[in-house]
Structure formats: C-alpha cells, structure tokens
Design an enzyme around this catalytic site. Structure first.
Site, PDB file in Angstrom:
ATOM      1  N   ASP A 288     -11.832  -1.338  -8.509  1.00  0.00           N
ATOM      2  CA  ASP A 288     -11.925  -0.134  -9.337  1.00  0.00           C
ATOM      3  C   ASP A 288     -10.922  -0.131 -10.481  1.00  0.00           C
ATOM      4  O   ASP A 288     -11.169   0.494 -11.511  1.00  0.00           O
ATOM      5  CB  ASP A 288     -11.697   1.120  -8.478  1.00  0.00           C
ATOM      6  CG  ASP A 288     -12.978   1.595  -7.809  1.00  0.00           C
ATOM      7  OD1 ASP A 288     -13.995   0.872  -7.874  1.00  0.00           O
ATOM      8  OD2 ASP A 288     -12.962   2.695  -7.221  1.00  0.00           O
TER       9      ASP A 288
ATOM     10  N   TYR B 288     -27.701   8.013   3.773  1.00  0.00           N
ATOM     11  CA  TYR B 288     -28.081   6.925   4.677  1.00  0.00           C
ATOM     12  C   TYR B 288     -27.363   7.141   5.997  1.00  0.00           C
ATOM     13  O   TYR B 288     -26.339   7.842   6.067  1.00  0.00           O
ATOM     14  CB  TYR B 288     -27.755   5.543   4.096  1.00  0.00           C
ATOM     15  CG  TYR B 288     -26.374   5.412   3.505  1.00  0.00           C
ATOM     16  CD1 TYR B 288     -26.162   5.621   2.148  1.00  0.00           C
ATOM     17  CD2 TYR B 288     -25.261   5.092   4.299  1.00  0.00           C
ATOM     18  CE1 TYR B 288     -24.905   5.507   1.585  1.00  0.00           C
ATOM     19  CE2 TYR B 288     -23.997   4.967   3.748  1.00  0.00           C
ATOM     20  CZ  TYR B 288     -23.825   5.177   2.395  1.00  0.00           C
ATOM     21  OH  TYR B 288     -22.573   5.072   1.847  1.00  0.00           O
TER      22      TYR B 288
ATOM     23  N   GLU C 190       0.856  -1.192   0.000  1.00  0.00           N
ATOM     24  CA  GLU C 190       0.000   0.000   0.000  1.00  0.00           C
ATOM     25  C   GLU C 190       0.890   1.240   0.000  1.00  0.00           C
ATOM     26  O   GLU C 190       1.810   1.351   0.796  1.00  0.00           O
ATOM     27  CB  GLU C 190      -0.917  -0.024   1.234  1.00  0.00           C
ATOM     28  CG  GLU C 190      -1.618   1.286   1.563  1.00  0.00           C
ATOM     29  CD  GLU C 190      -2.494   1.849   0.428  1.00  0.00           C
ATOM     30  OE1 GLU C 190      -3.241   1.084  -0.190  1.00  0.00           O
ATOM     31  OE2 GLU C 190      -2.389   3.070   0.170  1.00  0.00           O
ATOM     32  N   GLN C 191       0.546   2.184  -0.881  1.00  0.00           N
ATOM     33  CA  GLN C 191       1.387   3.379  -0.996  1.00  0.00           C
ATOM     34  C   GLN C 191       1.316   4.272   0.246  1.00  0.00           C
ATOM     35  O   GLN C 191       2.306   4.905   0.614  1.00  0.00           O
ATOM     36  CB  GLN C 191       1.010   4.176  -2.229  1.00  0.00           C
ATOM     37  CG  GLN C 191      -0.402   4.730  -2.221  1.00  0.00           C
ATOM     38  CD  GLN C 191      -0.779   5.449  -3.520  1.00  0.00           C
ATOM     39  OE1 GLN C 191       0.036   5.564  -4.421  1.00  0.00           O
ATOM     40  NE2 GLN C 191      -1.996   5.927  -3.603  1.00  0.00           N
TER      41      GLN C 191
ATOM     42  N   ARG D 152     -16.365   4.484   6.126  1.00  0.00           N
ATOM     43  CA  ARG D 152     -15.260   3.768   5.465  1.00  0.00           C
ATOM     44  C   ARG D 152     -14.122   3.484   6.429  1.00  0.00           C
ATOM     45  O   ARG D 152     -13.494   2.422   6.367  1.00  0.00           O
ATOM     46  CB  ARG D 152     -14.736   4.571   4.275  1.00  0.00           C
ATOM     47  CG  ARG D 152     -15.731   4.702   3.153  1.00  0.00           C
ATOM     48  CD  ARG D 152     -15.213   5.651   2.106  1.00  0.00           C
ATOM     49  NE  ARG D 152     -14.265   4.978   1.245  1.00  0.00           N
ATOM     50  CZ  ARG D 152     -14.585   4.478   0.059  1.00  0.00           C
ATOM     51  NH1 ARG D 152     -15.818   4.582  -0.393  1.00  0.00           N
ATOM     52  NH2 ARG D 152     -13.698   3.887  -0.684  1.00  0.00           N
TER      53      ARG D 152
HETATM   54  C1  LIG Z   1     -18.064   9.248  -3.713  1.00  0.00           C
HETATM   55  C2  LIG Z   1     -18.072   7.758  -3.777  1.00  0.00           C
HETATM   56  C3  LIG Z   1     -19.059   7.046  -3.086  1.00  0.00           C
HETATM   57  C4  LIG Z   1     -19.071   5.652  -3.132  1.00  0.00           C
HETATM   58  N1  LIG Z   1     -20.046   4.943  -2.476  1.00  0.00           N
HETATM   59  C5  LIG Z   1     -20.066   3.586  -2.578  1.00  0.00           C
HETATM   60  C6  LIG Z   1     -21.088   2.802  -1.943  1.00  0.00           C
HETATM   61  O1  LIG Z   1     -21.977   3.314  -1.269  1.00  0.00           O
HETATM   62  N2  LIG Z   1     -21.058   1.450  -2.104  1.00  0.00           N
HETATM   63  C7  LIG Z   1     -20.089   0.855  -2.838  1.00  0.00           C
HETATM   64  O2  LIG Z   1     -20.115  -0.377  -2.973  1.00  0.00           O
HETATM   65  N3  LIG Z   1     -19.097   1.569  -3.414  1.00  0.00           N
HETATM   66  C8  LIG Z   1     -19.075   2.900  -3.314  1.00  0.00           C
HETATM   67  N4  LIG Z   1     -18.086   3.611  -3.918  1.00  0.00           N
HETATM   68  C9  LIG Z   1     -17.045   2.911  -4.665  1.00  0.00           C
HETATM   69  C10 LIG Z   1     -15.977   2.319  -3.767  1.00  0.00           C
HETATM   70  O3  LIG Z   1     -15.436   3.302  -2.933  1.00  0.00           O
HETATM   71  C11 LIG Z   1     -14.876   1.718  -4.620  1.00  0.00           C
HETATM   72  O4  LIG Z   1     -15.461   0.988  -5.674  1.00  0.00           O
HETATM   73  C12 LIG Z   1     -13.969   0.804  -3.809  1.00  0.00           C
HETATM   74  O5  LIG Z   1     -13.327   1.536  -2.806  1.00  0.00           O
HETATM   75  C13 LIG Z   1     -12.939   0.125  -4.707  1.00  0.00           C
HETATM   76  O6  LIG Z   1     -12.031  -0.603  -3.925  1.00  0.00           O
HETATM   77  P1  LIG Z   1     -10.559  -0.877  -4.450  1.00  0.00           P
HETATM   78  O7  LIG Z   1      -9.927  -1.711  -3.392  1.00  0.00           O
HETATM   79  O8  LIG Z   1     -10.615  -1.384  -5.846  1.00  0.00           O
HETATM   80  O9  LIG Z   1      -9.901   0.536  -4.556  1.00  0.00           O
HETATM   81  P2  LIG Z   1      -9.571   1.653  -3.382  1.00  0.00           P
HETATM   82  O10 LIG Z   1     -10.460   1.386  -2.235  1.00  0.00           O
HETATM   83  O11 LIG Z   1      -9.566   2.900  -4.122  1.00  0.00           O
HETATM   84  O12 LIG Z   1      -8.125   1.209  -2.962  1.00  0.00           O
HETATM   85  C14 LIG Z   1      -7.006   1.340  -3.805  1.00  0.00           C
HETATM   86  C15 LIG Z   1      -5.775   1.369  -2.919  1.00  0.00           C
HETATM   87  O13 LIG Z   1      -4.629   1.257  -3.748  1.00  0.00           O
HETATM   88  C16 LIG Z   1      -3.651   2.154  -3.253  1.00  0.00           C
HETATM   89  N5  LIG Z   1      -2.746   2.432  -4.393  1.00  0.00           N
HETATM   90  C17 LIG Z   1      -3.045   3.116  -5.531  1.00  0.00           C
HETATM   91  N6  LIG Z   1      -1.963   3.158  -6.340  1.00  0.00           N
HETATM   92  C18 LIG Z   1      -0.975   2.467  -5.699  1.00  0.00           C
HETATM   93  C19 LIG Z   1       0.374   2.147  -6.038  1.00  0.00           C
HETATM   94  N7  LIG Z   1       0.938   2.544  -7.204  1.00  0.00           N
HETATM   95  N8  LIG Z   1       1.106   1.416  -5.154  1.00  0.00           N
HETATM   96  C20 LIG Z   1       0.555   0.994  -3.980  1.00  0.00           C
HETATM   97  N9  LIG Z   1      -0.714   1.293  -3.602  1.00  0.00           N
HETATM   98  C21 LIG Z   1      -1.465   2.004  -4.466  1.00  0.00           C
HETATM   99  C22 LIG Z   1      -4.441   3.356  -2.772  1.00  0.00           C
HETATM  100  O14 LIG Z   1      -3.716   4.143  -1.862  1.00  0.00           O
HETATM  101  C23 LIG Z   1      -5.649   2.672  -2.141  1.00  0.00           C
HETATM  102  O15 LIG Z   1      -5.441   2.383  -0.774  1.00  0.00           O
HETATM  103  C24 LIG Z   1     -18.065   4.982  -3.875  1.00  0.00           C
HETATM  104  C25 LIG Z   1     -17.068   5.709  -4.538  1.00  0.00           C
HETATM  105  C26 LIG Z   1     -17.084   7.093  -4.505  1.00  0.00           C
HETATM  106  C27 LIG Z   1     -16.001   7.876  -5.247  1.00  0.00           C
END
Ligand SMILES: Cc1cc2nc3c(=O)[nH]c(=O)nc-3n(C[C@H](O)[C@H](O)[C@H](O)COP(=O)(O)OP(=O)(O)OC[C@H]3O[C@@H](n4cnc5c(N)ncnc54)[C@H](O)[C@@H]3O)c2cc1C
Length: 413
Positions: free
Chosen positions: A302, A222, A40-41, A116
C-alpha cells in the site's frame, strides 16, 4: 545503536511494517537464507475485524511458501462470483469459482475468503517471531553513506543496508522517498463487517462472492472461516465529497449506515443492519509514484500503490511485491542493491498502476446511476458477463515466474 545478527557479506535488511506485505516478505526472504528484521509499530499483531479475498496470484505464492494447508484450514472458497441488481436481486452475471473446480483449473491455485486475523496468524505463526520487533514505530530515516539510519519512537536506533517500506498507505518511508505526501481520499467511503451466517435468512447463494450493484453504491460480500460460518461485507457509497478526519474512520449518525441503500434487496439490508454500525471508513489511494526507491529505501504494498478495493487486489498485489523483492534479492540482487531496486520497480510499476486504474473504472461501473440509461446499464451487464475474459490476467499472474525471467536477464547482462 542495536545491530543485526547477520552472516558476513549479506545485506542488513530492515522491513518497516509487519502487515500482510512485511510478514510475507520476511518469510520469503528467510526461505532464501536471508535474515531480516521486521519493525512493527503495534505492540501486538492484532487485526481489526475484517476479511480479505485472496486470489490465485497470491495463493500460489503462499502455497509455495508452505502455507497451503494452514491457509486452507481457515479459508472459504466461494462457490461462484455473482453480480446482482442491488434492488431486485436479479442475477446479472455469474461465474463458477469452487463449483466444478473451475477457478483452480484455470488459474492453478485457489480463491479464498479469509479473516484478516487468521491470515495474520498463519503468516506470523510461520515466522514464529523470528526477527519481528513489535512496538517499534519508525520515527525518522536518513541515508548515511551507503547505509540507512533508522530511528524509532521508542529510542532504538538501527543501521541497515536496505530498508523496505511496507508501512501501509500513510507510509513514512514513502514520504522520505518522494519528499511529499501522495495519499488521496477517493471520494468514496464504506461500512464493513463480519456477520454470522445465521443472521442472513434472505441471502441467496450464501457461499458465493457477490456484488450487489445500484446507483452510487454497491455491496460486496463473501463467506469466510474454515466452515463458511460468517460473511464479510463491504458496502461502498459515493461520498462524502471530502474527508476531514485525520483518521480512516468517521462517526456516522444513527441509521446513517443505511444511507445509499434505501429500497435495496433484503439480503443487503439484513447485512447492513446485522451489527451496530457507528463508523464509516474513508477509502484512500496512493497517487501513482514516479519513483519507488531512493537511496537504499524501497516501497512495497500500500505504501507504493494503495488502490480502491474493487478488484480485491490490494493485499494480493502486496504479496506479489514481497515475492518479487525476495526473488530478486536471492537472484544476485543482494550484491547490487541499486540495480535490484530499479529492476523491481520496472517489474511492478506498470502492473500495479493498471490495476489501480482499473479499480477506479470498476467503481464507476458498479455505481452506475439509473439516469445513465438502458444502453449504458446493458453495457455494464455485458462487462460483468465478460469478467473472466477481461480480468483473468490479474489472477493468472505468476510473480515468481516473472522474476525468474528477469533474473535470467540480470545474469546474462
Ligand atoms: C476495506 C478494505 C477492504 C480490503 N479488501 C481487500 C481484499 O479483499 N483483497 C485484497 O487483496 N486487498 C484488500 N484490501 C487491501 C489490503 O488490505 C491492503 O492492500 C494490504 O493490507 C496492504 O498490505 P501492506 O502490508 O502494504 O500494508 P498494511 O497491511 O496496512 O500493513 C502496514 C503495517 O505497517 C505498520 N506501520 C505503519 N507505519 C509504521 C511505522 N512508522 N513504523 C512501524 N510500523 C508501521 C502498520 O501498523 C501495519 O501493521 C482492502 C483494504 C480495505 C481498506
């Protein structure tokens, strides 16, 4: 070059990103006896103030990971899902969630609003730091024979047999896999916040999850916290047309947080005004990808399918991805990584793409202008009334059962 502490023969698995996806995956893999390194960065796991709604397709998996009681303690179950006219406040449609135990009875798991930071604490608490490498920003990756070479900005270099890109919407792992950039500004933006319940005297049904709909804008909220003491809101408007900032956030002029909501119900304007608002979030999505993997690197969450949040499914589908990967690896996929990644993409691509598309369509419905006419507005209201029938498939999904079927096919083949 540092190395993994790994049992002989097991693949060295590196997860990039300690977000919701990376942490869930690490827990799910550990449950199957794999040790995994999460890079994790950030120097510490600290979520900025916002919340997430977790639906049964994710909560059933988190419960299976043994996180049920810890999650319940910090979550609120909404009483109902309510759609309202944003200006008059009239109820357009309402569906019971906690009320009468309706949601659990139908989907077999709860629907939760959770901060979160609390979700991250539950996940990282269960992981207890095992295999978590903070302050490691992936700077480069490349394939060397059958292995992947990873270089981090802090100078650390690592080799892995499998790299899983849980590095979010601006993923470096995705850029390596696709050879280009696939992230796109949606043309919509939002302000968001967590407001103490006491600041919202006009709010009807304060523990419901509610959509307030109007021309070119909507507000979703919510309750969160074990005591439902706060409300998480998310107010979305069409525009600006382009997003010039390199960052998620752009400054707004004083009063700009109200743009798009003039004349709306006081419950909405109280929420918007409750906290100082100085920034607006651009909403970004990932274009549908043809390939989710290349060499020995594969995407999750994502990085693979960032979507508009109107079905509240970004985090939920990310958790499904994590469970799917862990179960496939446990079901023999660790011995044939190429086949495992192909199977994973086949299992995940169509579902996530359908939800991505549906979230776009929902944006249009939620923002229907008055000029669309009475018939179109009545059709929208009818859609909201049929929400459980039309979208129950999202919440009913069982990632583990789906993988079990695929794994049985993998064994039989
Ligand atoms: C405003 C908003 C509201 C939302 N509400 C909801 C909801 O109600 N319900 C729902 O299901 N989803 C919701 N989402 C979507 C949800 O937040 C994301 O889909 C989810 O967090 C994706 O998880 P992830 O682990 O793929 O990415 P993230 O949670 O974004 O985690 C990515 C991680 O990778 C790390 N990282 C990035 N680049 C590097 C690198 N080069 N080296 C090392 N680490 C790195 C980052 O620091 C981060 O910790 C919402 C999103 C937004 C923007």
């Amino acid at each position: 070059m540092t190395s993994f502490h790994q049992s002989p023969g097991a693949p060295r698995i590196a997860v990039i990103g300690g977000g919701i996806g990376g942490l869930t995956l690490a827990l799910a893999l550990r449950r199957h006896g794999f040790s995994v390194a999460v890079y994790e960065q950030a120097a510490e796991l600290a979520e900025i103030g916002a919340a997430v709604a977790l639906s049964a397709n994710a909560t059933r998996e988190l419960e299976r990971l043994g996180l049920g009681p810890a999650l319940a303690a910090v979550s609120t179950e909404p009483t109902e899902l309510i759609y309202r006219d944003g200006r008059s406040g009239a109820r357009v449609a309402a569906h019971p969630v906690r009320t009468g135990g309706a949601y659990r009875a139908r989907f077999g798991a709860p629907y939760y609003g959770v901060h979160r930071a609390d979700l991250q604490t539950v996940l990282s608490g269960a992981l207890a730091g095992e295999g978590l490498h903070l302050g490691h920003r992936l700077a480069a990756l490349d394939q060397v024979g059958d292995a992947m070479a990873l270089t981090f900005a802090n100078g650390v270099a690592v080799e892995a047999d499998l790299v899983i890109g849980g590095d979010g919407v601006r993923s470096l792992v995705r850029r390596w896999i696709t050879g280009g950039e696939a992230v796109r500004y949606s043309g919509t933006s939002a302000i968001r916040g967590v407001v103490p319940m006491g600041l919202l005297p006009s709010l009807p049904d304060p523990e419901a999850i509610q959509f307030w709909m109007g021309p070119d804008a909507h507000l979703l909220h919510y309750a969160i916290g074990g005591e439902a003491d706060s409300v998480n809101f998310f107010a979305v408007v069409e525009g600006p047309q382009t997003w010039t900032s390199e960052r998620w956030l752009a400054p707004i002029a004083p009063g700009g947080h109200r743009a798009g909501f003039a004349g709306w119900h006081p419950a909405v304007t109280e929420m918007l005004d409750a906290l100082p608002q100085t920034q607006r979030w651009g909403l970004f999505v990932t274009d549908p990808l043809r390939r989710w993997h290349r060499g020995r690197a594969v995407l999750m969450g994502d990085s693979a399918h960032a979507m508009l949040p109107h079905h509240g499914q970004g985090a939920n589908t990310t958790i499904e991805d994590a469970i799917t990967l862990a179960e496939l690896l446990a079901a023999g996929g660790a011995r044939d990584l190429d086949r495992m990644m192909a199977r994973y993409q086949a299992l995940r691509q169509a579902r996530t793409r359908t939800i991505q598309r549906s979230a776009w369509a929902t944006n249009r419905l939620l923002h229907l202008p008055d000029a669309a006419g009475a018939t179109a507005l009545a059709r929208r209201d009818a859609r909201m009334t049929r929400f459980p029938e039309d979208f129950g498939w999202i919440h009913a999904f069982d990632a583990r059962a789906t993988v079990d079927r695929a794994a049985a096919e993998m064994r039989a083949a």
